[in-house]
Design a protein around this motif. Structure first.
Motif, PDB file in Angstrom:
ATOM      1  N   ILE A 180     -13.789  13.156  -5.818  1.00  0.00           N
ATOM      2  CA  ILE A 180     -13.155  11.890  -5.437  1.00  0.00           C
ATOM      3  C   ILE A 180     -11.858  11.681  -6.202  1.00  0.00           C
ATOM      4  O   ILE A 180     -11.721  12.095  -7.346  1.00  0.00           O
ATOM      5  N   PRO A 181     -10.877  11.048  -5.536  1.00  0.00           N
ATOM      6  CA  PRO A 181      -9.651  10.701  -6.249  1.00  0.00           C
ATOM      7  C   PRO A 181      -9.969   9.639  -7.307  1.00  0.00           C
ATOM      8  O   PRO A 181     -10.944   8.901  -7.173  1.00  0.00           O
ATOM      9  N   SER A 182      -9.173   9.576  -8.346  1.00  0.00           N
ATOM     10  CA  SER A 182      -9.365   8.528  -9.343  1.00  0.00           C
ATOM     11  C   SER A 182      -8.709   7.255  -8.838  1.00  0.00           C
ATOM     12  O   SER A 182      -7.900   7.275  -7.912  1.00  0.00           O
ATOM     13  N   ILE A 183      -9.039   6.131  -9.443  1.00  0.00           N
ATOM     14  CA  ILE A 183      -8.437   4.871  -9.039  1.00  0.00           C
ATOM     15  C   ILE A 183      -6.913   4.952  -9.256  1.00  0.00           C
ATOM     16  O   ILE A 183      -6.135   4.363  -8.510  1.00  0.00           O
ATOM     17  N   ASP A 184      -6.496   5.731 -10.246  1.00  0.00           N
ATOM     18  CA  ASP A 184      -5.052   5.920 -10.477  1.00  0.00           C
ATOM     19  C   ASP A 184      -4.393   6.668  -9.320  1.00  0.00           C
ATOM     20  O   ASP A 184      -3.261   6.381  -8.956  1.00  0.00           O
ATOM     21  N   ASP A 185      -5.114   7.626  -8.748  1.00  0.00           N
ATOM     22  CA  ASP A 185      -4.566   8.368  -7.607  1.00  0.00           C
ATOM     23  C   ASP A 185      -4.315   7.424  -6.427  1.00  0.00           C
ATOM     24  O   ASP A 185      -3.266   7.467  -5.779  1.00  0.00           O
ATOM     25  N   TYR A 186      -5.310   6.572  -6.155  1.00  0.00           N
ATOM     26  CA  TYR A 186      -5.157   5.607  -5.062  1.00  0.00           C
ATOM     27  C   TYR A 186      -3.990   4.656  -5.372  1.00  0.00           C
ATOM     28  O   TYR A 186      -3.157   4.368  -4.514  1.00  0.00           O
ATOM     29  N   ALA A 187      -3.983   4.183  -6.621  1.00  0.00           N
ATOM     30  CA  ALA A 187      -2.958   3.214  -7.019  1.00  0.00           C
ATOM     31  C   ALA A 187      -1.559   3.819  -6.874  1.00  0.00           C
ATOM     32  O   ALA A 187      -0.636   3.176  -6.379  1.00  0.00           O
ATOM     33  N   GLU A 188      -1.444   5.070  -7.288  1.00  0.00           N
ATOM     34  CA  GLU A 188      -0.141   5.734  -7.233  1.00  0.00           C
ATOM     35  C   GLU A 188       0.319   5.878  -5.770  1.00  0.00           C
ATOM     36  O   GLU A 188       1.476   5.601  -5.445  1.00  0.00           O
ATOM     37  N   ALA A 189      -0.608   6.312  -4.905  1.00  0.00           N
ATOM     38  CA  ALA A 189      -0.250   6.525  -3.498  1.00  0.00           C
ATOM     39  C   ALA A 189       0.220   5.221  -2.858  1.00  0.00           C
ATOM     40  O   ALA A 189       1.223   5.189  -2.130  1.00  0.00           O
ATOM     41  N   ILE A 190      -0.490   4.133  -3.136  1.00  0.00           N
ATOM     42  CA  ILE A 190      -0.164   2.858  -2.498  1.00  0.00           C
ATOM     43  C   ILE A 190       1.118   2.253  -3.079  1.00  0.00           C
ATOM     44  O   ILE A 190       2.054   1.912  -2.353  1.00  0.00           O
ATOM     45  N   THR A 191       1.160   2.136  -4.405  1.00  0.00           N
ATOM     46  CA  THR A 191       2.278   1.398  -5.015  1.00  0.00           C
ATOM     47  C   THR A 191       3.597   2.152  -4.873  1.00  0.00           C
ATOM     48  O   THR A 191       4.636   1.544  -4.614  1.00  0.00           O
ATOM     49  N   SER A 192       3.549   3.479  -5.005  1.00  0.00           N
ATOM     50  CA  SER A 192       4.823   4.210  -4.902  1.00  0.00           C
ATOM     51  C   SER A 192       5.376   4.086  -3.485  1.00  0.00           C
ATOM     52  O   SER A 192       6.592   4.009  -3.293  1.00  0.00           O
ATOM     53  N   THR A 193       4.483   4.031  -2.489  1.00  0.00           N
ATOM     54  CA  THR A 193       4.951   3.884  -1.108  1.00  0.00           C
ATOM     55  C   THR A 193       5.631   2.527  -0.916  1.00  0.00           C
ATOM     56  O   THR A 193       6.715   2.443  -0.320  1.00  0.00           O
ATOM     57  N   ILE A 194       5.001   1.476  -1.409  1.00  0.00           N
ATOM     58  CA  ILE A 194       5.596   0.137  -1.221  1.00  0.00           C
ATOM     59  C   ILE A 194       6.914   0.033  -1.995  1.00  0.00           C
ATOM     60  O   ILE A 194       7.915  -0.470  -1.473  1.00  0.00           O
ATOM     61  N   LEU A 195       6.907   0.541  -3.215  1.00  0.00           N
ATOM     62  CA  LEU A 195       8.122   0.443  -4.040  1.00  0.00           C
ATOM     63  C   LEU A 195       9.276   1.247  -3.436  1.00  0.00           C
ATOM     64  O   LEU A 195      10.442   0.872  -3.576  1.00  0.00           O
ATOM     65  N   ASN A 196       8.938   2.339  -2.747  1.00  0.00           N
ATOM     66  CA  ASN A 196       9.991   3.170  -2.150  1.00  0.00           C
ATOM     67  C   ASN A 196      10.335   2.765  -0.723  1.00  0.00           C
ATOM     68  O   ASN A 196      11.149   3.406  -0.070  1.00  0.00           O
ATOM     69  N   SER A 197       9.687   1.718  -0.227  1.00  0.00           N
ATOM     70  CA  SER A 197       9.954   1.295   1.151  1.00  0.00           C
ATOM     71  C   SER A 197      11.267   0.516   1.211  1.00  0.00           C
ATOM     72  O   SER A 197      11.927   0.310   0.192  1.00  0.00           O
ATOM     73  N   ALA A 198      11.609   0.065   2.426  1.00  0.00           N
ATOM     74  CA  ALA A 198      12.875  -0.663   2.602  1.00  0.00           C
ATOM     75  C   ALA A 198      12.748  -2.140   2.214  1.00  0.00           C
ATOM     76  O   ALA A 198      13.691  -2.908   2.362  1.00  0.00           O
TER      77      ALA A 198
END
Lengths: 82, 349, 452
Positions: free
Chosen positions: C274-292
């Motif tokens: 299973i991914p760690s909670i950090d893996d999930y957090a990284e995937a979600i937050t980096s996407t939002i932060l890099n969005s328009a």
């Protein structure tokens, strides 16, 4: 009820049946029962041995022994020819 | 220069008709000019032939199956290491790599055991299901492929594919379908066995050629030897093969290893189409069972991998002998029951 | 021989296969204590079976998850998924830690109100909200997550009639590259349905579109899928900003993070894949932060994580009822708990540990529950030390869904206790009794008795 001939028993609990080629591993109590079987001890005598050596009651010894003998038969280590 | 004494633990001792790479890797290490290698064999089953090859394997231990989990493996390796002081560990099974990759750092820091494995990302990136994307990212042709989850998707494949197609399981199995009806049939057969998704791949006709290669993880290909199978067993494994003189194939292999910054050994399986194009069909994340051919051709890949695991610089191989053959043979070892008893009851031999 | 302790005699054929006894002892390490409380004492004081919850573990899981997200993203809010475990004691731990409530029925909604959660901190999800439910949620200023057009139009009509305002979001379903795709809840992103729903809401004076919600699946093994989901929600948010100059207050990425249980059919252990909670957090937050989305207009990130926060915070203590041998020679062990209490045994291979010392011998067995029903199987095949009648066992990671999906069938449901931060135990749900069940039954006069 007889243990099949030529079965090799080692102190480590390793059992080898040369007539089928199967190997087994058993725990100390199982090993002791197999040794008693080899001495041609009958079921009642084995139960007596077990209750004498361990602090267990007759019914536990009988229940466990019956189950163990069933498994030995399944594994073709024991035959029922008297 | 006297050879350095080291202890290397190796898995994959199942040198049977569909052999694991362990024994060939051990042979390669035993022939090392740099190291005097003591081998600790790690086995999953008590009948793995390598267990009983005492001229190659100095001491063996049973290890828990990958399915038992990382903590079980770690505990067992801890026990083994206390007795053997392992310097390097070389896992050789696909199925165990996930756990060993996750443990790589901890084995190094806690036990001083080095290994040289692909990263988790690299390991995942070459899975069959995403190989097409891997090809695009690393500038190598992969037959167009697509994952499907339902047999009803097969009808629509006509838009993107031309028959015949290869219908592949997620892990194993592949069948060539000449018609949509056959494709549906194979879909059900393979998905019943290996689950979903099913990978549909454009069939490419041609000759299969394989490369055993080694990357340093920094974008350099340390060695690559191409081979064509001359004869295969009924399981599709190489029975005999020959090293090829194929510069284009070496160049492509260098590119894949370089672009992906592959770390460790691998096997690249290509098809050379009738038009002379090379398509990557599969990338196995460890040495192949025929890796000893590379040693025979002058490139000792396992030795170089040990060097890199120990943090030493390795100069890439530049040449190998073409036209060398390997011809596999089977060999009946005679083993005393007491040895089988030992490995079976004590888990050590 | 005389100095040996007795162990049931045991013999096993040595297959050419694997020797489980080497290296896998961790699975069999006896679990004699839960935190500092002896299992024996739990059984003596509360009976067997008994669910045991760890307050300490829940708080730790929550704080770890919050840390994983807050160190990456400025505005983060968790909302406790009631359906995962809606014992008041459990919910209140989460609320004390700062979690809002996420409910999917009016029953759960009222439970949250009853726990003192302010209406504006309740997220009302789910496909089944009646007109009365919607009215209550509107009056409480709750966040209504609309699931389908029927609900959207019903709410619109209701608001027009009452002249009230509602804060709403829509649930969006989408292709995130994982199978199966959950498209039964919410409005689809790819086919434009979600955009149509948004357009309809934006045309309603009485509705304020405050956020977007998705929940892409359960026990998700791919953190990257959350990146895809976040990207698609961001895309909608950016289009909303462009078309109506409206900034959303939040994006709700739902739940679905995996726990360390092992799914049936999985070759590797759950904890190892299973991914760690950090893996999930990284995937979600980096996407939002890099969005328009502009930095100063970043929406609050809401998470409805359930399973991953509570699964490993509870155990089920049970006892061996009997051991027997099946016709094919296999060992079977009957436990005093079954699928009636352990609903998750249908999809997990739960780890089971004996609660007392034992030798290194192990045997393969089937673990059955106590129900007189063929489906009552806890483990089809598990390798465990030799168990005897009366022995205790501990089933691990049972905190998610079992205490809500369990059923009163054949057997009564047992006590649930919690171990607090000081190691003290408290009952948080009493065991059921005959009276519990009879309370809801009515007997028409002519069916009130019989005389056999």
């Amino acid at each position: 009820m007889q243990l099949n001939k030529n079965i090799a028993i080692s102190d480590s609990g390793f059992i080898f049946n040369p007539s089928t080629g199967d190997s087994f591993s058993t725990n100390p109590v199982g090993l002791e029962i197999i040794r008693l079987l080899r001495e041609n001890k009958k079921k009642d005598a084995i139960i007596k041995e077990l209750t004498g050596r361990f602090s267990i009651d007759d019914s536990t010894a009988e229940k466990d022994l019956s189950d163990f003998l069933l498994v030995l038969r399944n594994y073709q280590l024991l035959n029922d020819h008297e | 220069m006297s050879k350095r004494k080291i202890t290397v633990a190796v898995t994959g001792l199942n040198n049977i008709d569909s052999p694991g790479p362990g024994v060939p890797v051990i042979r390669a290490l035993k022939e090392s000019l740099l190291f005097d290698v003591r081998i600790v064999g790690l086995s999953y089953e008590s009948l793995e032939p390598g267990l009983y090859m005492h001229d190659l394997v100095d001491k063996s231990y049973q290890v828990p199956l990958p399915s038992a989990g990382i903590s079980s493996l770690l505990e067992r390796l801890h026990y083994i290491n206390e007795k053997e002081e392992i310097d390097v560990i070389i896992p050789n099974f696909d199925a165990e790599l996930h756990n060993f990759i996750k443990l790589e750092k901890q084995l190094r820091s806690d036990f001083g055991i080095a290994s040289f494995l692909p990263t988790s990302e690299q390991f995942e990136s070459r899975h069959k299901s995403v190989l097409y994307e891997f090809g695009e990212a690393n500038d190598v042709k992969v037959p167009f492929s697509k994952m499907i989850f339902s047999a009803s998707e097969i009808e629509g494949l006509k838009k993107e594919f031309t028959y015949p197609l290869v219908i592949k399981g997620k892990y194993y199995d592949a069948s060539v379908a000449a018609t949509p009806e056959q494709a549906v049939n194979y879909f059900h057969k393979i998905s019943a066995k290996w689950g979903l998704p099913i990978i549909v791949q454009q069939f490419v006709s041609g000759n299969e050629v394989n490369v055993t290669a080694l990357g340093d993880g920094k974008g350099n290909c340390i060695g690559a030897v191409p081979m064509r199978k001359l004869y295969i067993t009924d399981k599709g494994k190489a029975w005999a093969g020959i090293s090829l003189d194929d510069e284009k194939l070496i160049e492509i292999s260098n590119r894949v290893i370089g672009n992906s910054k592959w770390r460790g050994g691998c096997e690249l399986e290509f098809i050379k189409s009738n038009e002379g194009e090379y398509y990557l069909l599969e990338m196995n994340p460890r040495f192949p069972a025929w890796v000893y051919l590379a040693v025979g051709c002058g490139q000792n890949h396992p030795e170089a991998l040990v060097q890199m695991a120990l943090g030493e610089k390795v100069v890439p191989f530049t040449d190998y002998e073409r036209g060398k053959l390997f011809i596999r043979y089977s060999f009946d070892q005679i083993v005393n029951l007491s040895e089988f008893e030992k490995i079976s009851t004590l888990g050590e031999l | 021989m005389s100095n040996l302790t007795y162990e049931r005699p045991f013999i096993q054929k040595l297959n050419t296969g694997t020797m489980n006894k080497f290296g896998t002892r961790t699975e069999y390490a006896p679990v004699t204590h839960l935190e500092s409380v002896p299992v024996k004492r739990i059984v003596a004081d509360y009976g067997s079976p008994c669910f045991v919850i760890s307050e300490r573990q829940i708080r730790k899981n929550y704080q770890d998850a919050v840390r994983a997200f807050k160190t990456r993203y400025p505005k983060v809010q968790f909302a406790w998924s009631y359906k995962t475990n809606y014992l008041d004691a459990v919910c209140n731990i989460f609320h004390q830690e700062g979690s809002w409530a996420e409910v999917v029925s009016i029953f759960e909604y009222r439970k949250a109100l009853n726990n003192g959660v302010p209406g504006n901190k309740i997220i009302f999800n789910g496909p089944d909200k009646s007109a009365a439910d919607l009215e209550l949620a509107v009056d409480n200023n709750s966040l209504i997550h609309i699931d389908h057009f029927d609900e959207l139009y019903e709410l619109a009509a209701l608001l027009q009639a009452s002249k009230k305002k509602a804060r709403v979001a829509i649930r969006v379903n989408m292709d995130t590259g994982v199978y199966p795709m959950w498209d039964r809840f919410g409005f689809n992103y790819e086919n434009g349905q979600a955009w149509n729903a948004i357009t309809k809401i934006m045309s309603q004076q009485e509705m304020e579109l405050v956020g977007l919600h998705c929940h892409i699946g359960t026990y998700m093994l791919s953190a990257a899928a959350y990146g895809t989901a976040a990207w698609k929600l961001c895309d909608l948010a950016v289009n909303i900003k462009t078309k109506w100059n409206k900034s959303l207050q939040y994006l709700d990425l739902g739940g679905g993070f995996a726990s360390a249980n092992t799914l049936k059919g999985s070759y590797l252990q759950g904890a190892d894949v299973i991914p760690s909670i950090d893996d999930y957090a990284e995937a979600i937050t980096s996407t939002i932060l890099n969005s328009a989305i502009r930095q100063n207009e970043l929406p609050m990130l809401i998470l409805e994580t359930g399973r991953a926060l509570v699964d490993d915070a509870a155990w089920l203590v049970g006892s061996v009822v009997a051991t027997k041998r099946l016709s094919d020679g296999r060992r079977a062990t009957i436990m005093d708990f079954g699928v009636n209490l352990l609903f998750t045994a249908f999809w997990y291979n739960h780890k089971v540990s004996p609660a007392q010392e034992f030798s290194h011998h192990t045997e393969d067995m089937v673990l059955y529950g106590p129900l007189c029903m063929n489906i009552d199987v806890i483990r089809d095949s598990v390798n465990l030390p030799l168990l005897n009648k009366g022995d205790h066992v501990v089933v691990h990671k049972v905190g998610a869904y079992n205490m809500t999906q369990w059923m009163q069938f054949i057997q009564m449901r047992p006590k649930i206790i919690i171990i607090d931060m000081e190691g003290k135990t408290h009952i948080v749900r009493e065991s059921e009794s005959l009276e519990t069940m009879l309370r809801y039954e009515k007997r028409p006069d002519h069916l009130s008795q019989s005389s056999l």
